[in-house]
Write a protein that holds these residues in place. Sequence first.
Motif, PDB file in Angstrom:
ATOM      1  N   SER A 279     -53.316 -48.452 -30.918  1.00 48.77           N
ATOM      2  CA  SER A 279     -53.836 -49.064 -31.053  1.00 48.77           C
ATOM      3  C   SER A 279     -54.781 -50.599 -31.231  1.00 48.77           C
ATOM      4  N   VAL A 280     -53.483 -52.030 -30.788  1.00 44.91           N
ATOM      5  CA  VAL A 280     -53.720 -53.033 -31.083  1.00 44.91           C
ATOM      6  C   VAL A 280     -54.794 -54.013 -30.772  1.00 44.91           C
ATOM      7  N   ASP A 281     -55.862 -52.963 -30.359  1.00 45.90           N
ATOM      8  CA  ASP A 281     -56.923 -54.152 -30.076  1.00 45.90           C
ATOM      9  C   ASP A 281     -57.995 -53.456 -31.096  1.00 45.90           C
ATOM     10  N   GLY A 282     -58.521 -54.672 -31.132  1.00 42.20           N
ATOM     11  CA  GLY A 282     -60.050 -54.894 -32.546  1.00 42.20           C
ATOM     12  C   GLY A 282     -60.962 -53.329 -31.932  1.00 42.20           C
ATOM     13  N   ALA A 283     -61.072 -54.067 -31.000  1.00 47.77           N
ATOM     14  CA  ALA A 283     -62.488 -53.945 -30.335  1.00 47.77           C
ATOM     15  C   ALA A 283     -62.391 -52.425 -29.424  1.00 47.77           C
ATOM     16  N   CYS A 284     -61.325 -51.628 -29.610  1.00 47.78           N
ATOM     17  CA  CYS A 284     -61.075 -50.458 -29.096  1.00 47.78           C
ATOM     18  C   CYS A 284     -61.127 -49.351 -30.005  1.00 47.78           C
ATOM     19  N   PHE A 285     -61.727 -48.411 -29.946  1.00 50.40           N
ATOM     20  CA  PHE A 285     -62.503 -47.328 -30.835  1.00 50.40           C
ATOM     21  C   PHE A 285     -62.694 -46.009 -30.279  1.00 50.40           C
ATOM     22  N   GLY A 286     -62.452 -44.946 -30.589  1.00 48.72           N
ATOM     23  CA  GLY A 286     -62.935 -43.648 -30.270  1.00 48.72           C
ATOM     24  C   GLY A 286     -62.826 -42.343 -31.242  1.00 48.72           C
ATOM     25  N   ARG A 287     -62.975 -41.111 -30.817  1.00 48.32           N
ATOM     26  CA  ARG A 287     -63.447 -40.155 -31.544  1.00 48.32           C
ATOM     27  C   ARG A 287     -61.942 -39.033 -31.738  1.00 48.32           C
ATOM     28  N   ASN A 288     -61.840 -38.634 -33.060  1.00 47.67           N
ATOM     29  CA  ASN A 288     -60.397 -37.834 -32.652  1.00 47.67           C
ATOM     30  C   ASN A 288     -60.807 -36.607 -32.008  1.00 47.67           C
ATOM     31  N   TYR A 289     -60.604 -36.142 -30.996  1.00 48.85           N
ATOM     32  CA  TYR A 289     -60.611 -34.376 -30.643  1.00 48.85           C
ATOM     33  C   TYR A 289     -60.681 -33.847 -31.739  1.00 48.85           C
ATOM     34  N   PHE A 290     -58.779 -33.931 -32.590  1.00 48.11           N
ATOM     35  CA  PHE A 290     -59.014 -32.320 -33.363  1.00 48.11           C
ATOM     36  C   PHE A 290     -59.214 -32.679 -34.794  1.00 48.11           C
ATOM     37  N   ASN A 291     -60.274 -33.861 -35.786  1.00 48.88           N
ATOM     38  CA  ASN A 291     -60.766 -33.837 -36.402  1.00 48.88           C
ATOM     39  C   ASN A 291     -62.108 -34.491 -36.283  1.00 48.88           C
ATOM     40  N   ARG A 292     -62.492 -34.399 -34.775  1.00 46.45           N
ATOM     41  CA  ARG A 292     -64.317 -34.807 -35.205  1.00 46.45           C
ATOM     42  C   ARG A 292     -64.861 -33.502 -35.845  1.00 46.45           C
ATOM     43  N   ALA A 293     -65.986 -33.549 -36.126  1.00 41.65           N
ATOM     44  CA  ALA A 293     -67.181 -32.372 -37.344  1.00 41.65           C
ATOM     45  C   ALA A 293     -67.431 -31.503 -36.870  1.00 41.65           C
ATOM     46  N   SER A 294     -67.665 -31.436 -35.016  1.00 38.55           N
ATOM     47  CA  SER A 294     -67.378 -29.770 -34.966  1.00 38.55           C
ATOM     48  C   SER A 294     -66.307 -28.882 -34.009  1.00 38.55           C
ATOM     49  N   ALA A 295     -65.052 -29.310 -34.495  1.00 39.01           N
ATOM     50  CA  ALA A 295     -64.170 -28.748 -34.941  1.00 39.01           C
ATOM     51  C   ALA A 295     -63.599 -27.550 -35.073  1.00 39.01           C
ATOM     52  N   PRO A 296     -62.945 -26.919 -34.518  1.00 39.80           N
ATOM     53  CA  PRO A 296     -62.801 -25.465 -35.431  1.00 39.80           C
ATOM     54  C   PRO A 296     -61.475 -25.889 -36.463  1.00 39.80           C
ATOM     55  N   GLU A 297     -61.299 -24.902 -37.835  1.00 46.07           N
ATOM     56  CA  GLU A 297     -61.185 -25.146 -38.934  1.00 46.07           C
ATOM     57  C   GLU A 297     -59.347 -24.645 -38.463  1.00 46.07           C
ATOM     58  N   VAL A 298     -58.418 -25.570 -39.240  1.00 43.21           N
ATOM     59  CA  VAL A 298     -56.852 -25.342 -39.044  1.00 43.21           C
ATOM     60  C   VAL A 298     -56.177 -25.513 -40.046  1.00 43.21           C
ATOM     61  N   GLU A 299     -55.331 -24.677 -39.320  1.00 41.72           N
ATOM     62  CA  GLU A 299     -53.885 -25.029 -40.397  1.00 41.72           C
ATOM     63  C   GLU A 299     -53.618 -26.513 -40.568  1.00 41.72           C
ATOM     64  N   ASP A 300     -53.081 -26.341 -42.472  1.00 45.91           N
ATOM     65  CA  ASP A 300     -52.456 -27.876 -42.445  1.00 45.91           C
ATOM     66  C   ASP A 300     -51.027 -27.376 -42.195  1.00 45.91           C
ATOM     67  N   VAL A 301     -49.794 -28.838 -41.669  1.00 41.94           N
ATOM     68  CA  VAL A 301     -48.948 -28.909 -41.606  1.00 41.94           C
ATOM     69  C   VAL A 301     -48.255 -27.707 -42.187  1.00 41.94           C
ATOM     70  N   GLU A 302     -48.368 -27.992 -43.484  1.00 40.35           N
ATOM     71  CA  GLU A 302     -47.263 -27.413 -44.770  1.00 40.35           C
ATOM     72  C   GLU A 302     -48.224 -25.698 -44.715  1.00 40.35           C
ATOM     73  N   VAL A 303     -48.478 -25.473 -44.508  1.00 43.73           N
ATOM     74  CA  VAL A 303     -49.241 -23.507 -44.549  1.00 43.73           C
ATOM     75  C   VAL A 303     -48.169 -23.268 -43.302  1.00 43.73           C
ATOM     76  N   ALA A 304     -48.587 -24.303 -41.616  1.00 42.71           N
ATOM     77  CA  ALA A 304     -48.539 -23.469 -40.727  1.00 42.71           C
ATOM     78  C   ALA A 304     -47.012 -23.243 -40.944  1.00 42.71           C
ATOM     79  N   ASN A 305     -45.966 -24.425 -41.271  1.00 43.63           N
ATOM     80  CA  ASN A 305     -44.611 -24.372 -41.208  1.00 43.63           C
ATOM     81  C   ASN A 305     -44.256 -23.174 -41.831  1.00 43.63           C
ATOM     82  N   GLU A 306     -44.674 -22.814 -43.243  1.00 47.81           N
ATOM     83  CA  GLU A 306     -44.309 -21.627 -43.906  1.00 47.81           C
ATOM     84  C   GLU A 306     -44.948 -19.925 -43.952  1.00 47.81           C
ATOM     85  N   ARG A 307     -46.334 -20.555 -43.479  1.00 49.36           N
ATOM     86  CA  ARG A 307     -46.164 -19.038 -42.251  1.00 49.36           C
ATOM     87  C   ARG A 307     -45.521 -18.837 -40.861  1.00 49.36           C
ATOM     88  N   ALA A 308     -44.580 -19.970 -40.088  1.00 46.06           N
ATOM     89  CA  ALA A 308     -43.709 -19.991 -40.019  1.00 46.06           C
ATOM     90  C   ALA A 308     -42.901 -18.913 -40.009  1.00 46.06           C
TER      91      ALA A 308
END
Length: 328
Positions: A279-308
């Motif tokens: 977003s290029v609007d300085g007044a626009c903001f919001g919370r990331n669904y995947f990085n929120r405090a109550s989000a479940p733990e997820v693997e990193d991208v590297e670990v997920a690629n290695e496991r695959a």
Amino acid sequence: MRTIGTKTSTCNNVNDDVAGGRKTLETATAGTTEEGVLVSVASGDAIVFSDEIESVPSLESEDSEDSDYESEEESDEEDEDAEFDEFLAERRRILGDARALKSLAVAFLHPEAPVNTTDGAAFGRNYFNRASAPEVEDDEFADERAEVLAEAAALKKLAVDYMHPEVGVTSVDGACFGRNYFIRASAPEVEDVELADERAAVIAEAAALKKLAVDYMHPEVGVTSVDGACFGRNYFNRASAPEVEDIELADERAAVLAEAAALKKLAVDYMHPEVGVTSVDGACFGRNYFNRASAPEVEDVEVANERAAVLAEAAALKKLAVDYMHPE
């Protein structure tokens, strides 16, 4: 003399209790309680009484019939008189209505006819002097205003004659004449009309040639026009112009493309949730669904690629082993 009955009696006084040559039944039986006596009159003054009752017509019945007939005639006459009076009254009303309608029609068709009245108490209100009439000027002010306007019109005429001497003088008086200012004996010499027209044509051609030369030498100068009737050919609507879409089709195509772009953006956002929101609007903001405090733990991208990759290699080795163990 004719005798009625078996017992007869005569009476010398024939004038008492006699009515019209006959003796009434009530008079004959007055003062006695015996049978009734009928009276018969012969060709003389003698009256013969008889104890035997004979059927003869009664004077009361004749009088009642006469009275009934007279009352019927009187009632018929009264009815006829009432009907005639009603007819006369209706006729008078009709004639009065016709006379009033005629008066209204004459007054409407002839408004120039004055109103005639013979009633001394009849009076009316003056239309021009009524209370609700608009204010009007007095005669003195009206006359003065008329004089002022006449003087203004005369001054205007003089001014027009002074400012436009080329306008000829028009006169309808045959005895009116005068000397021409330009043709008088002391007037200065002037060119002839033909020479003046030719010189004006030469000057106009020279001015047009000068304008063409300036336009050719200075193309950067814009074209200036003050003539509202001046028009030219449109570059985009000329006969040799390429075909273009109509405004409606162009607008519809733009709308379709805008909708397709919006749908494409939604599909990309749905298929690639890992892509961050920019977003290029300085007044626009919001919370990331995947990085929120109550989000479940997820693997990193590297670990997920290695496991695959490990799982893929294991699946390939399993397939080779199966193929080796079961060649059939």
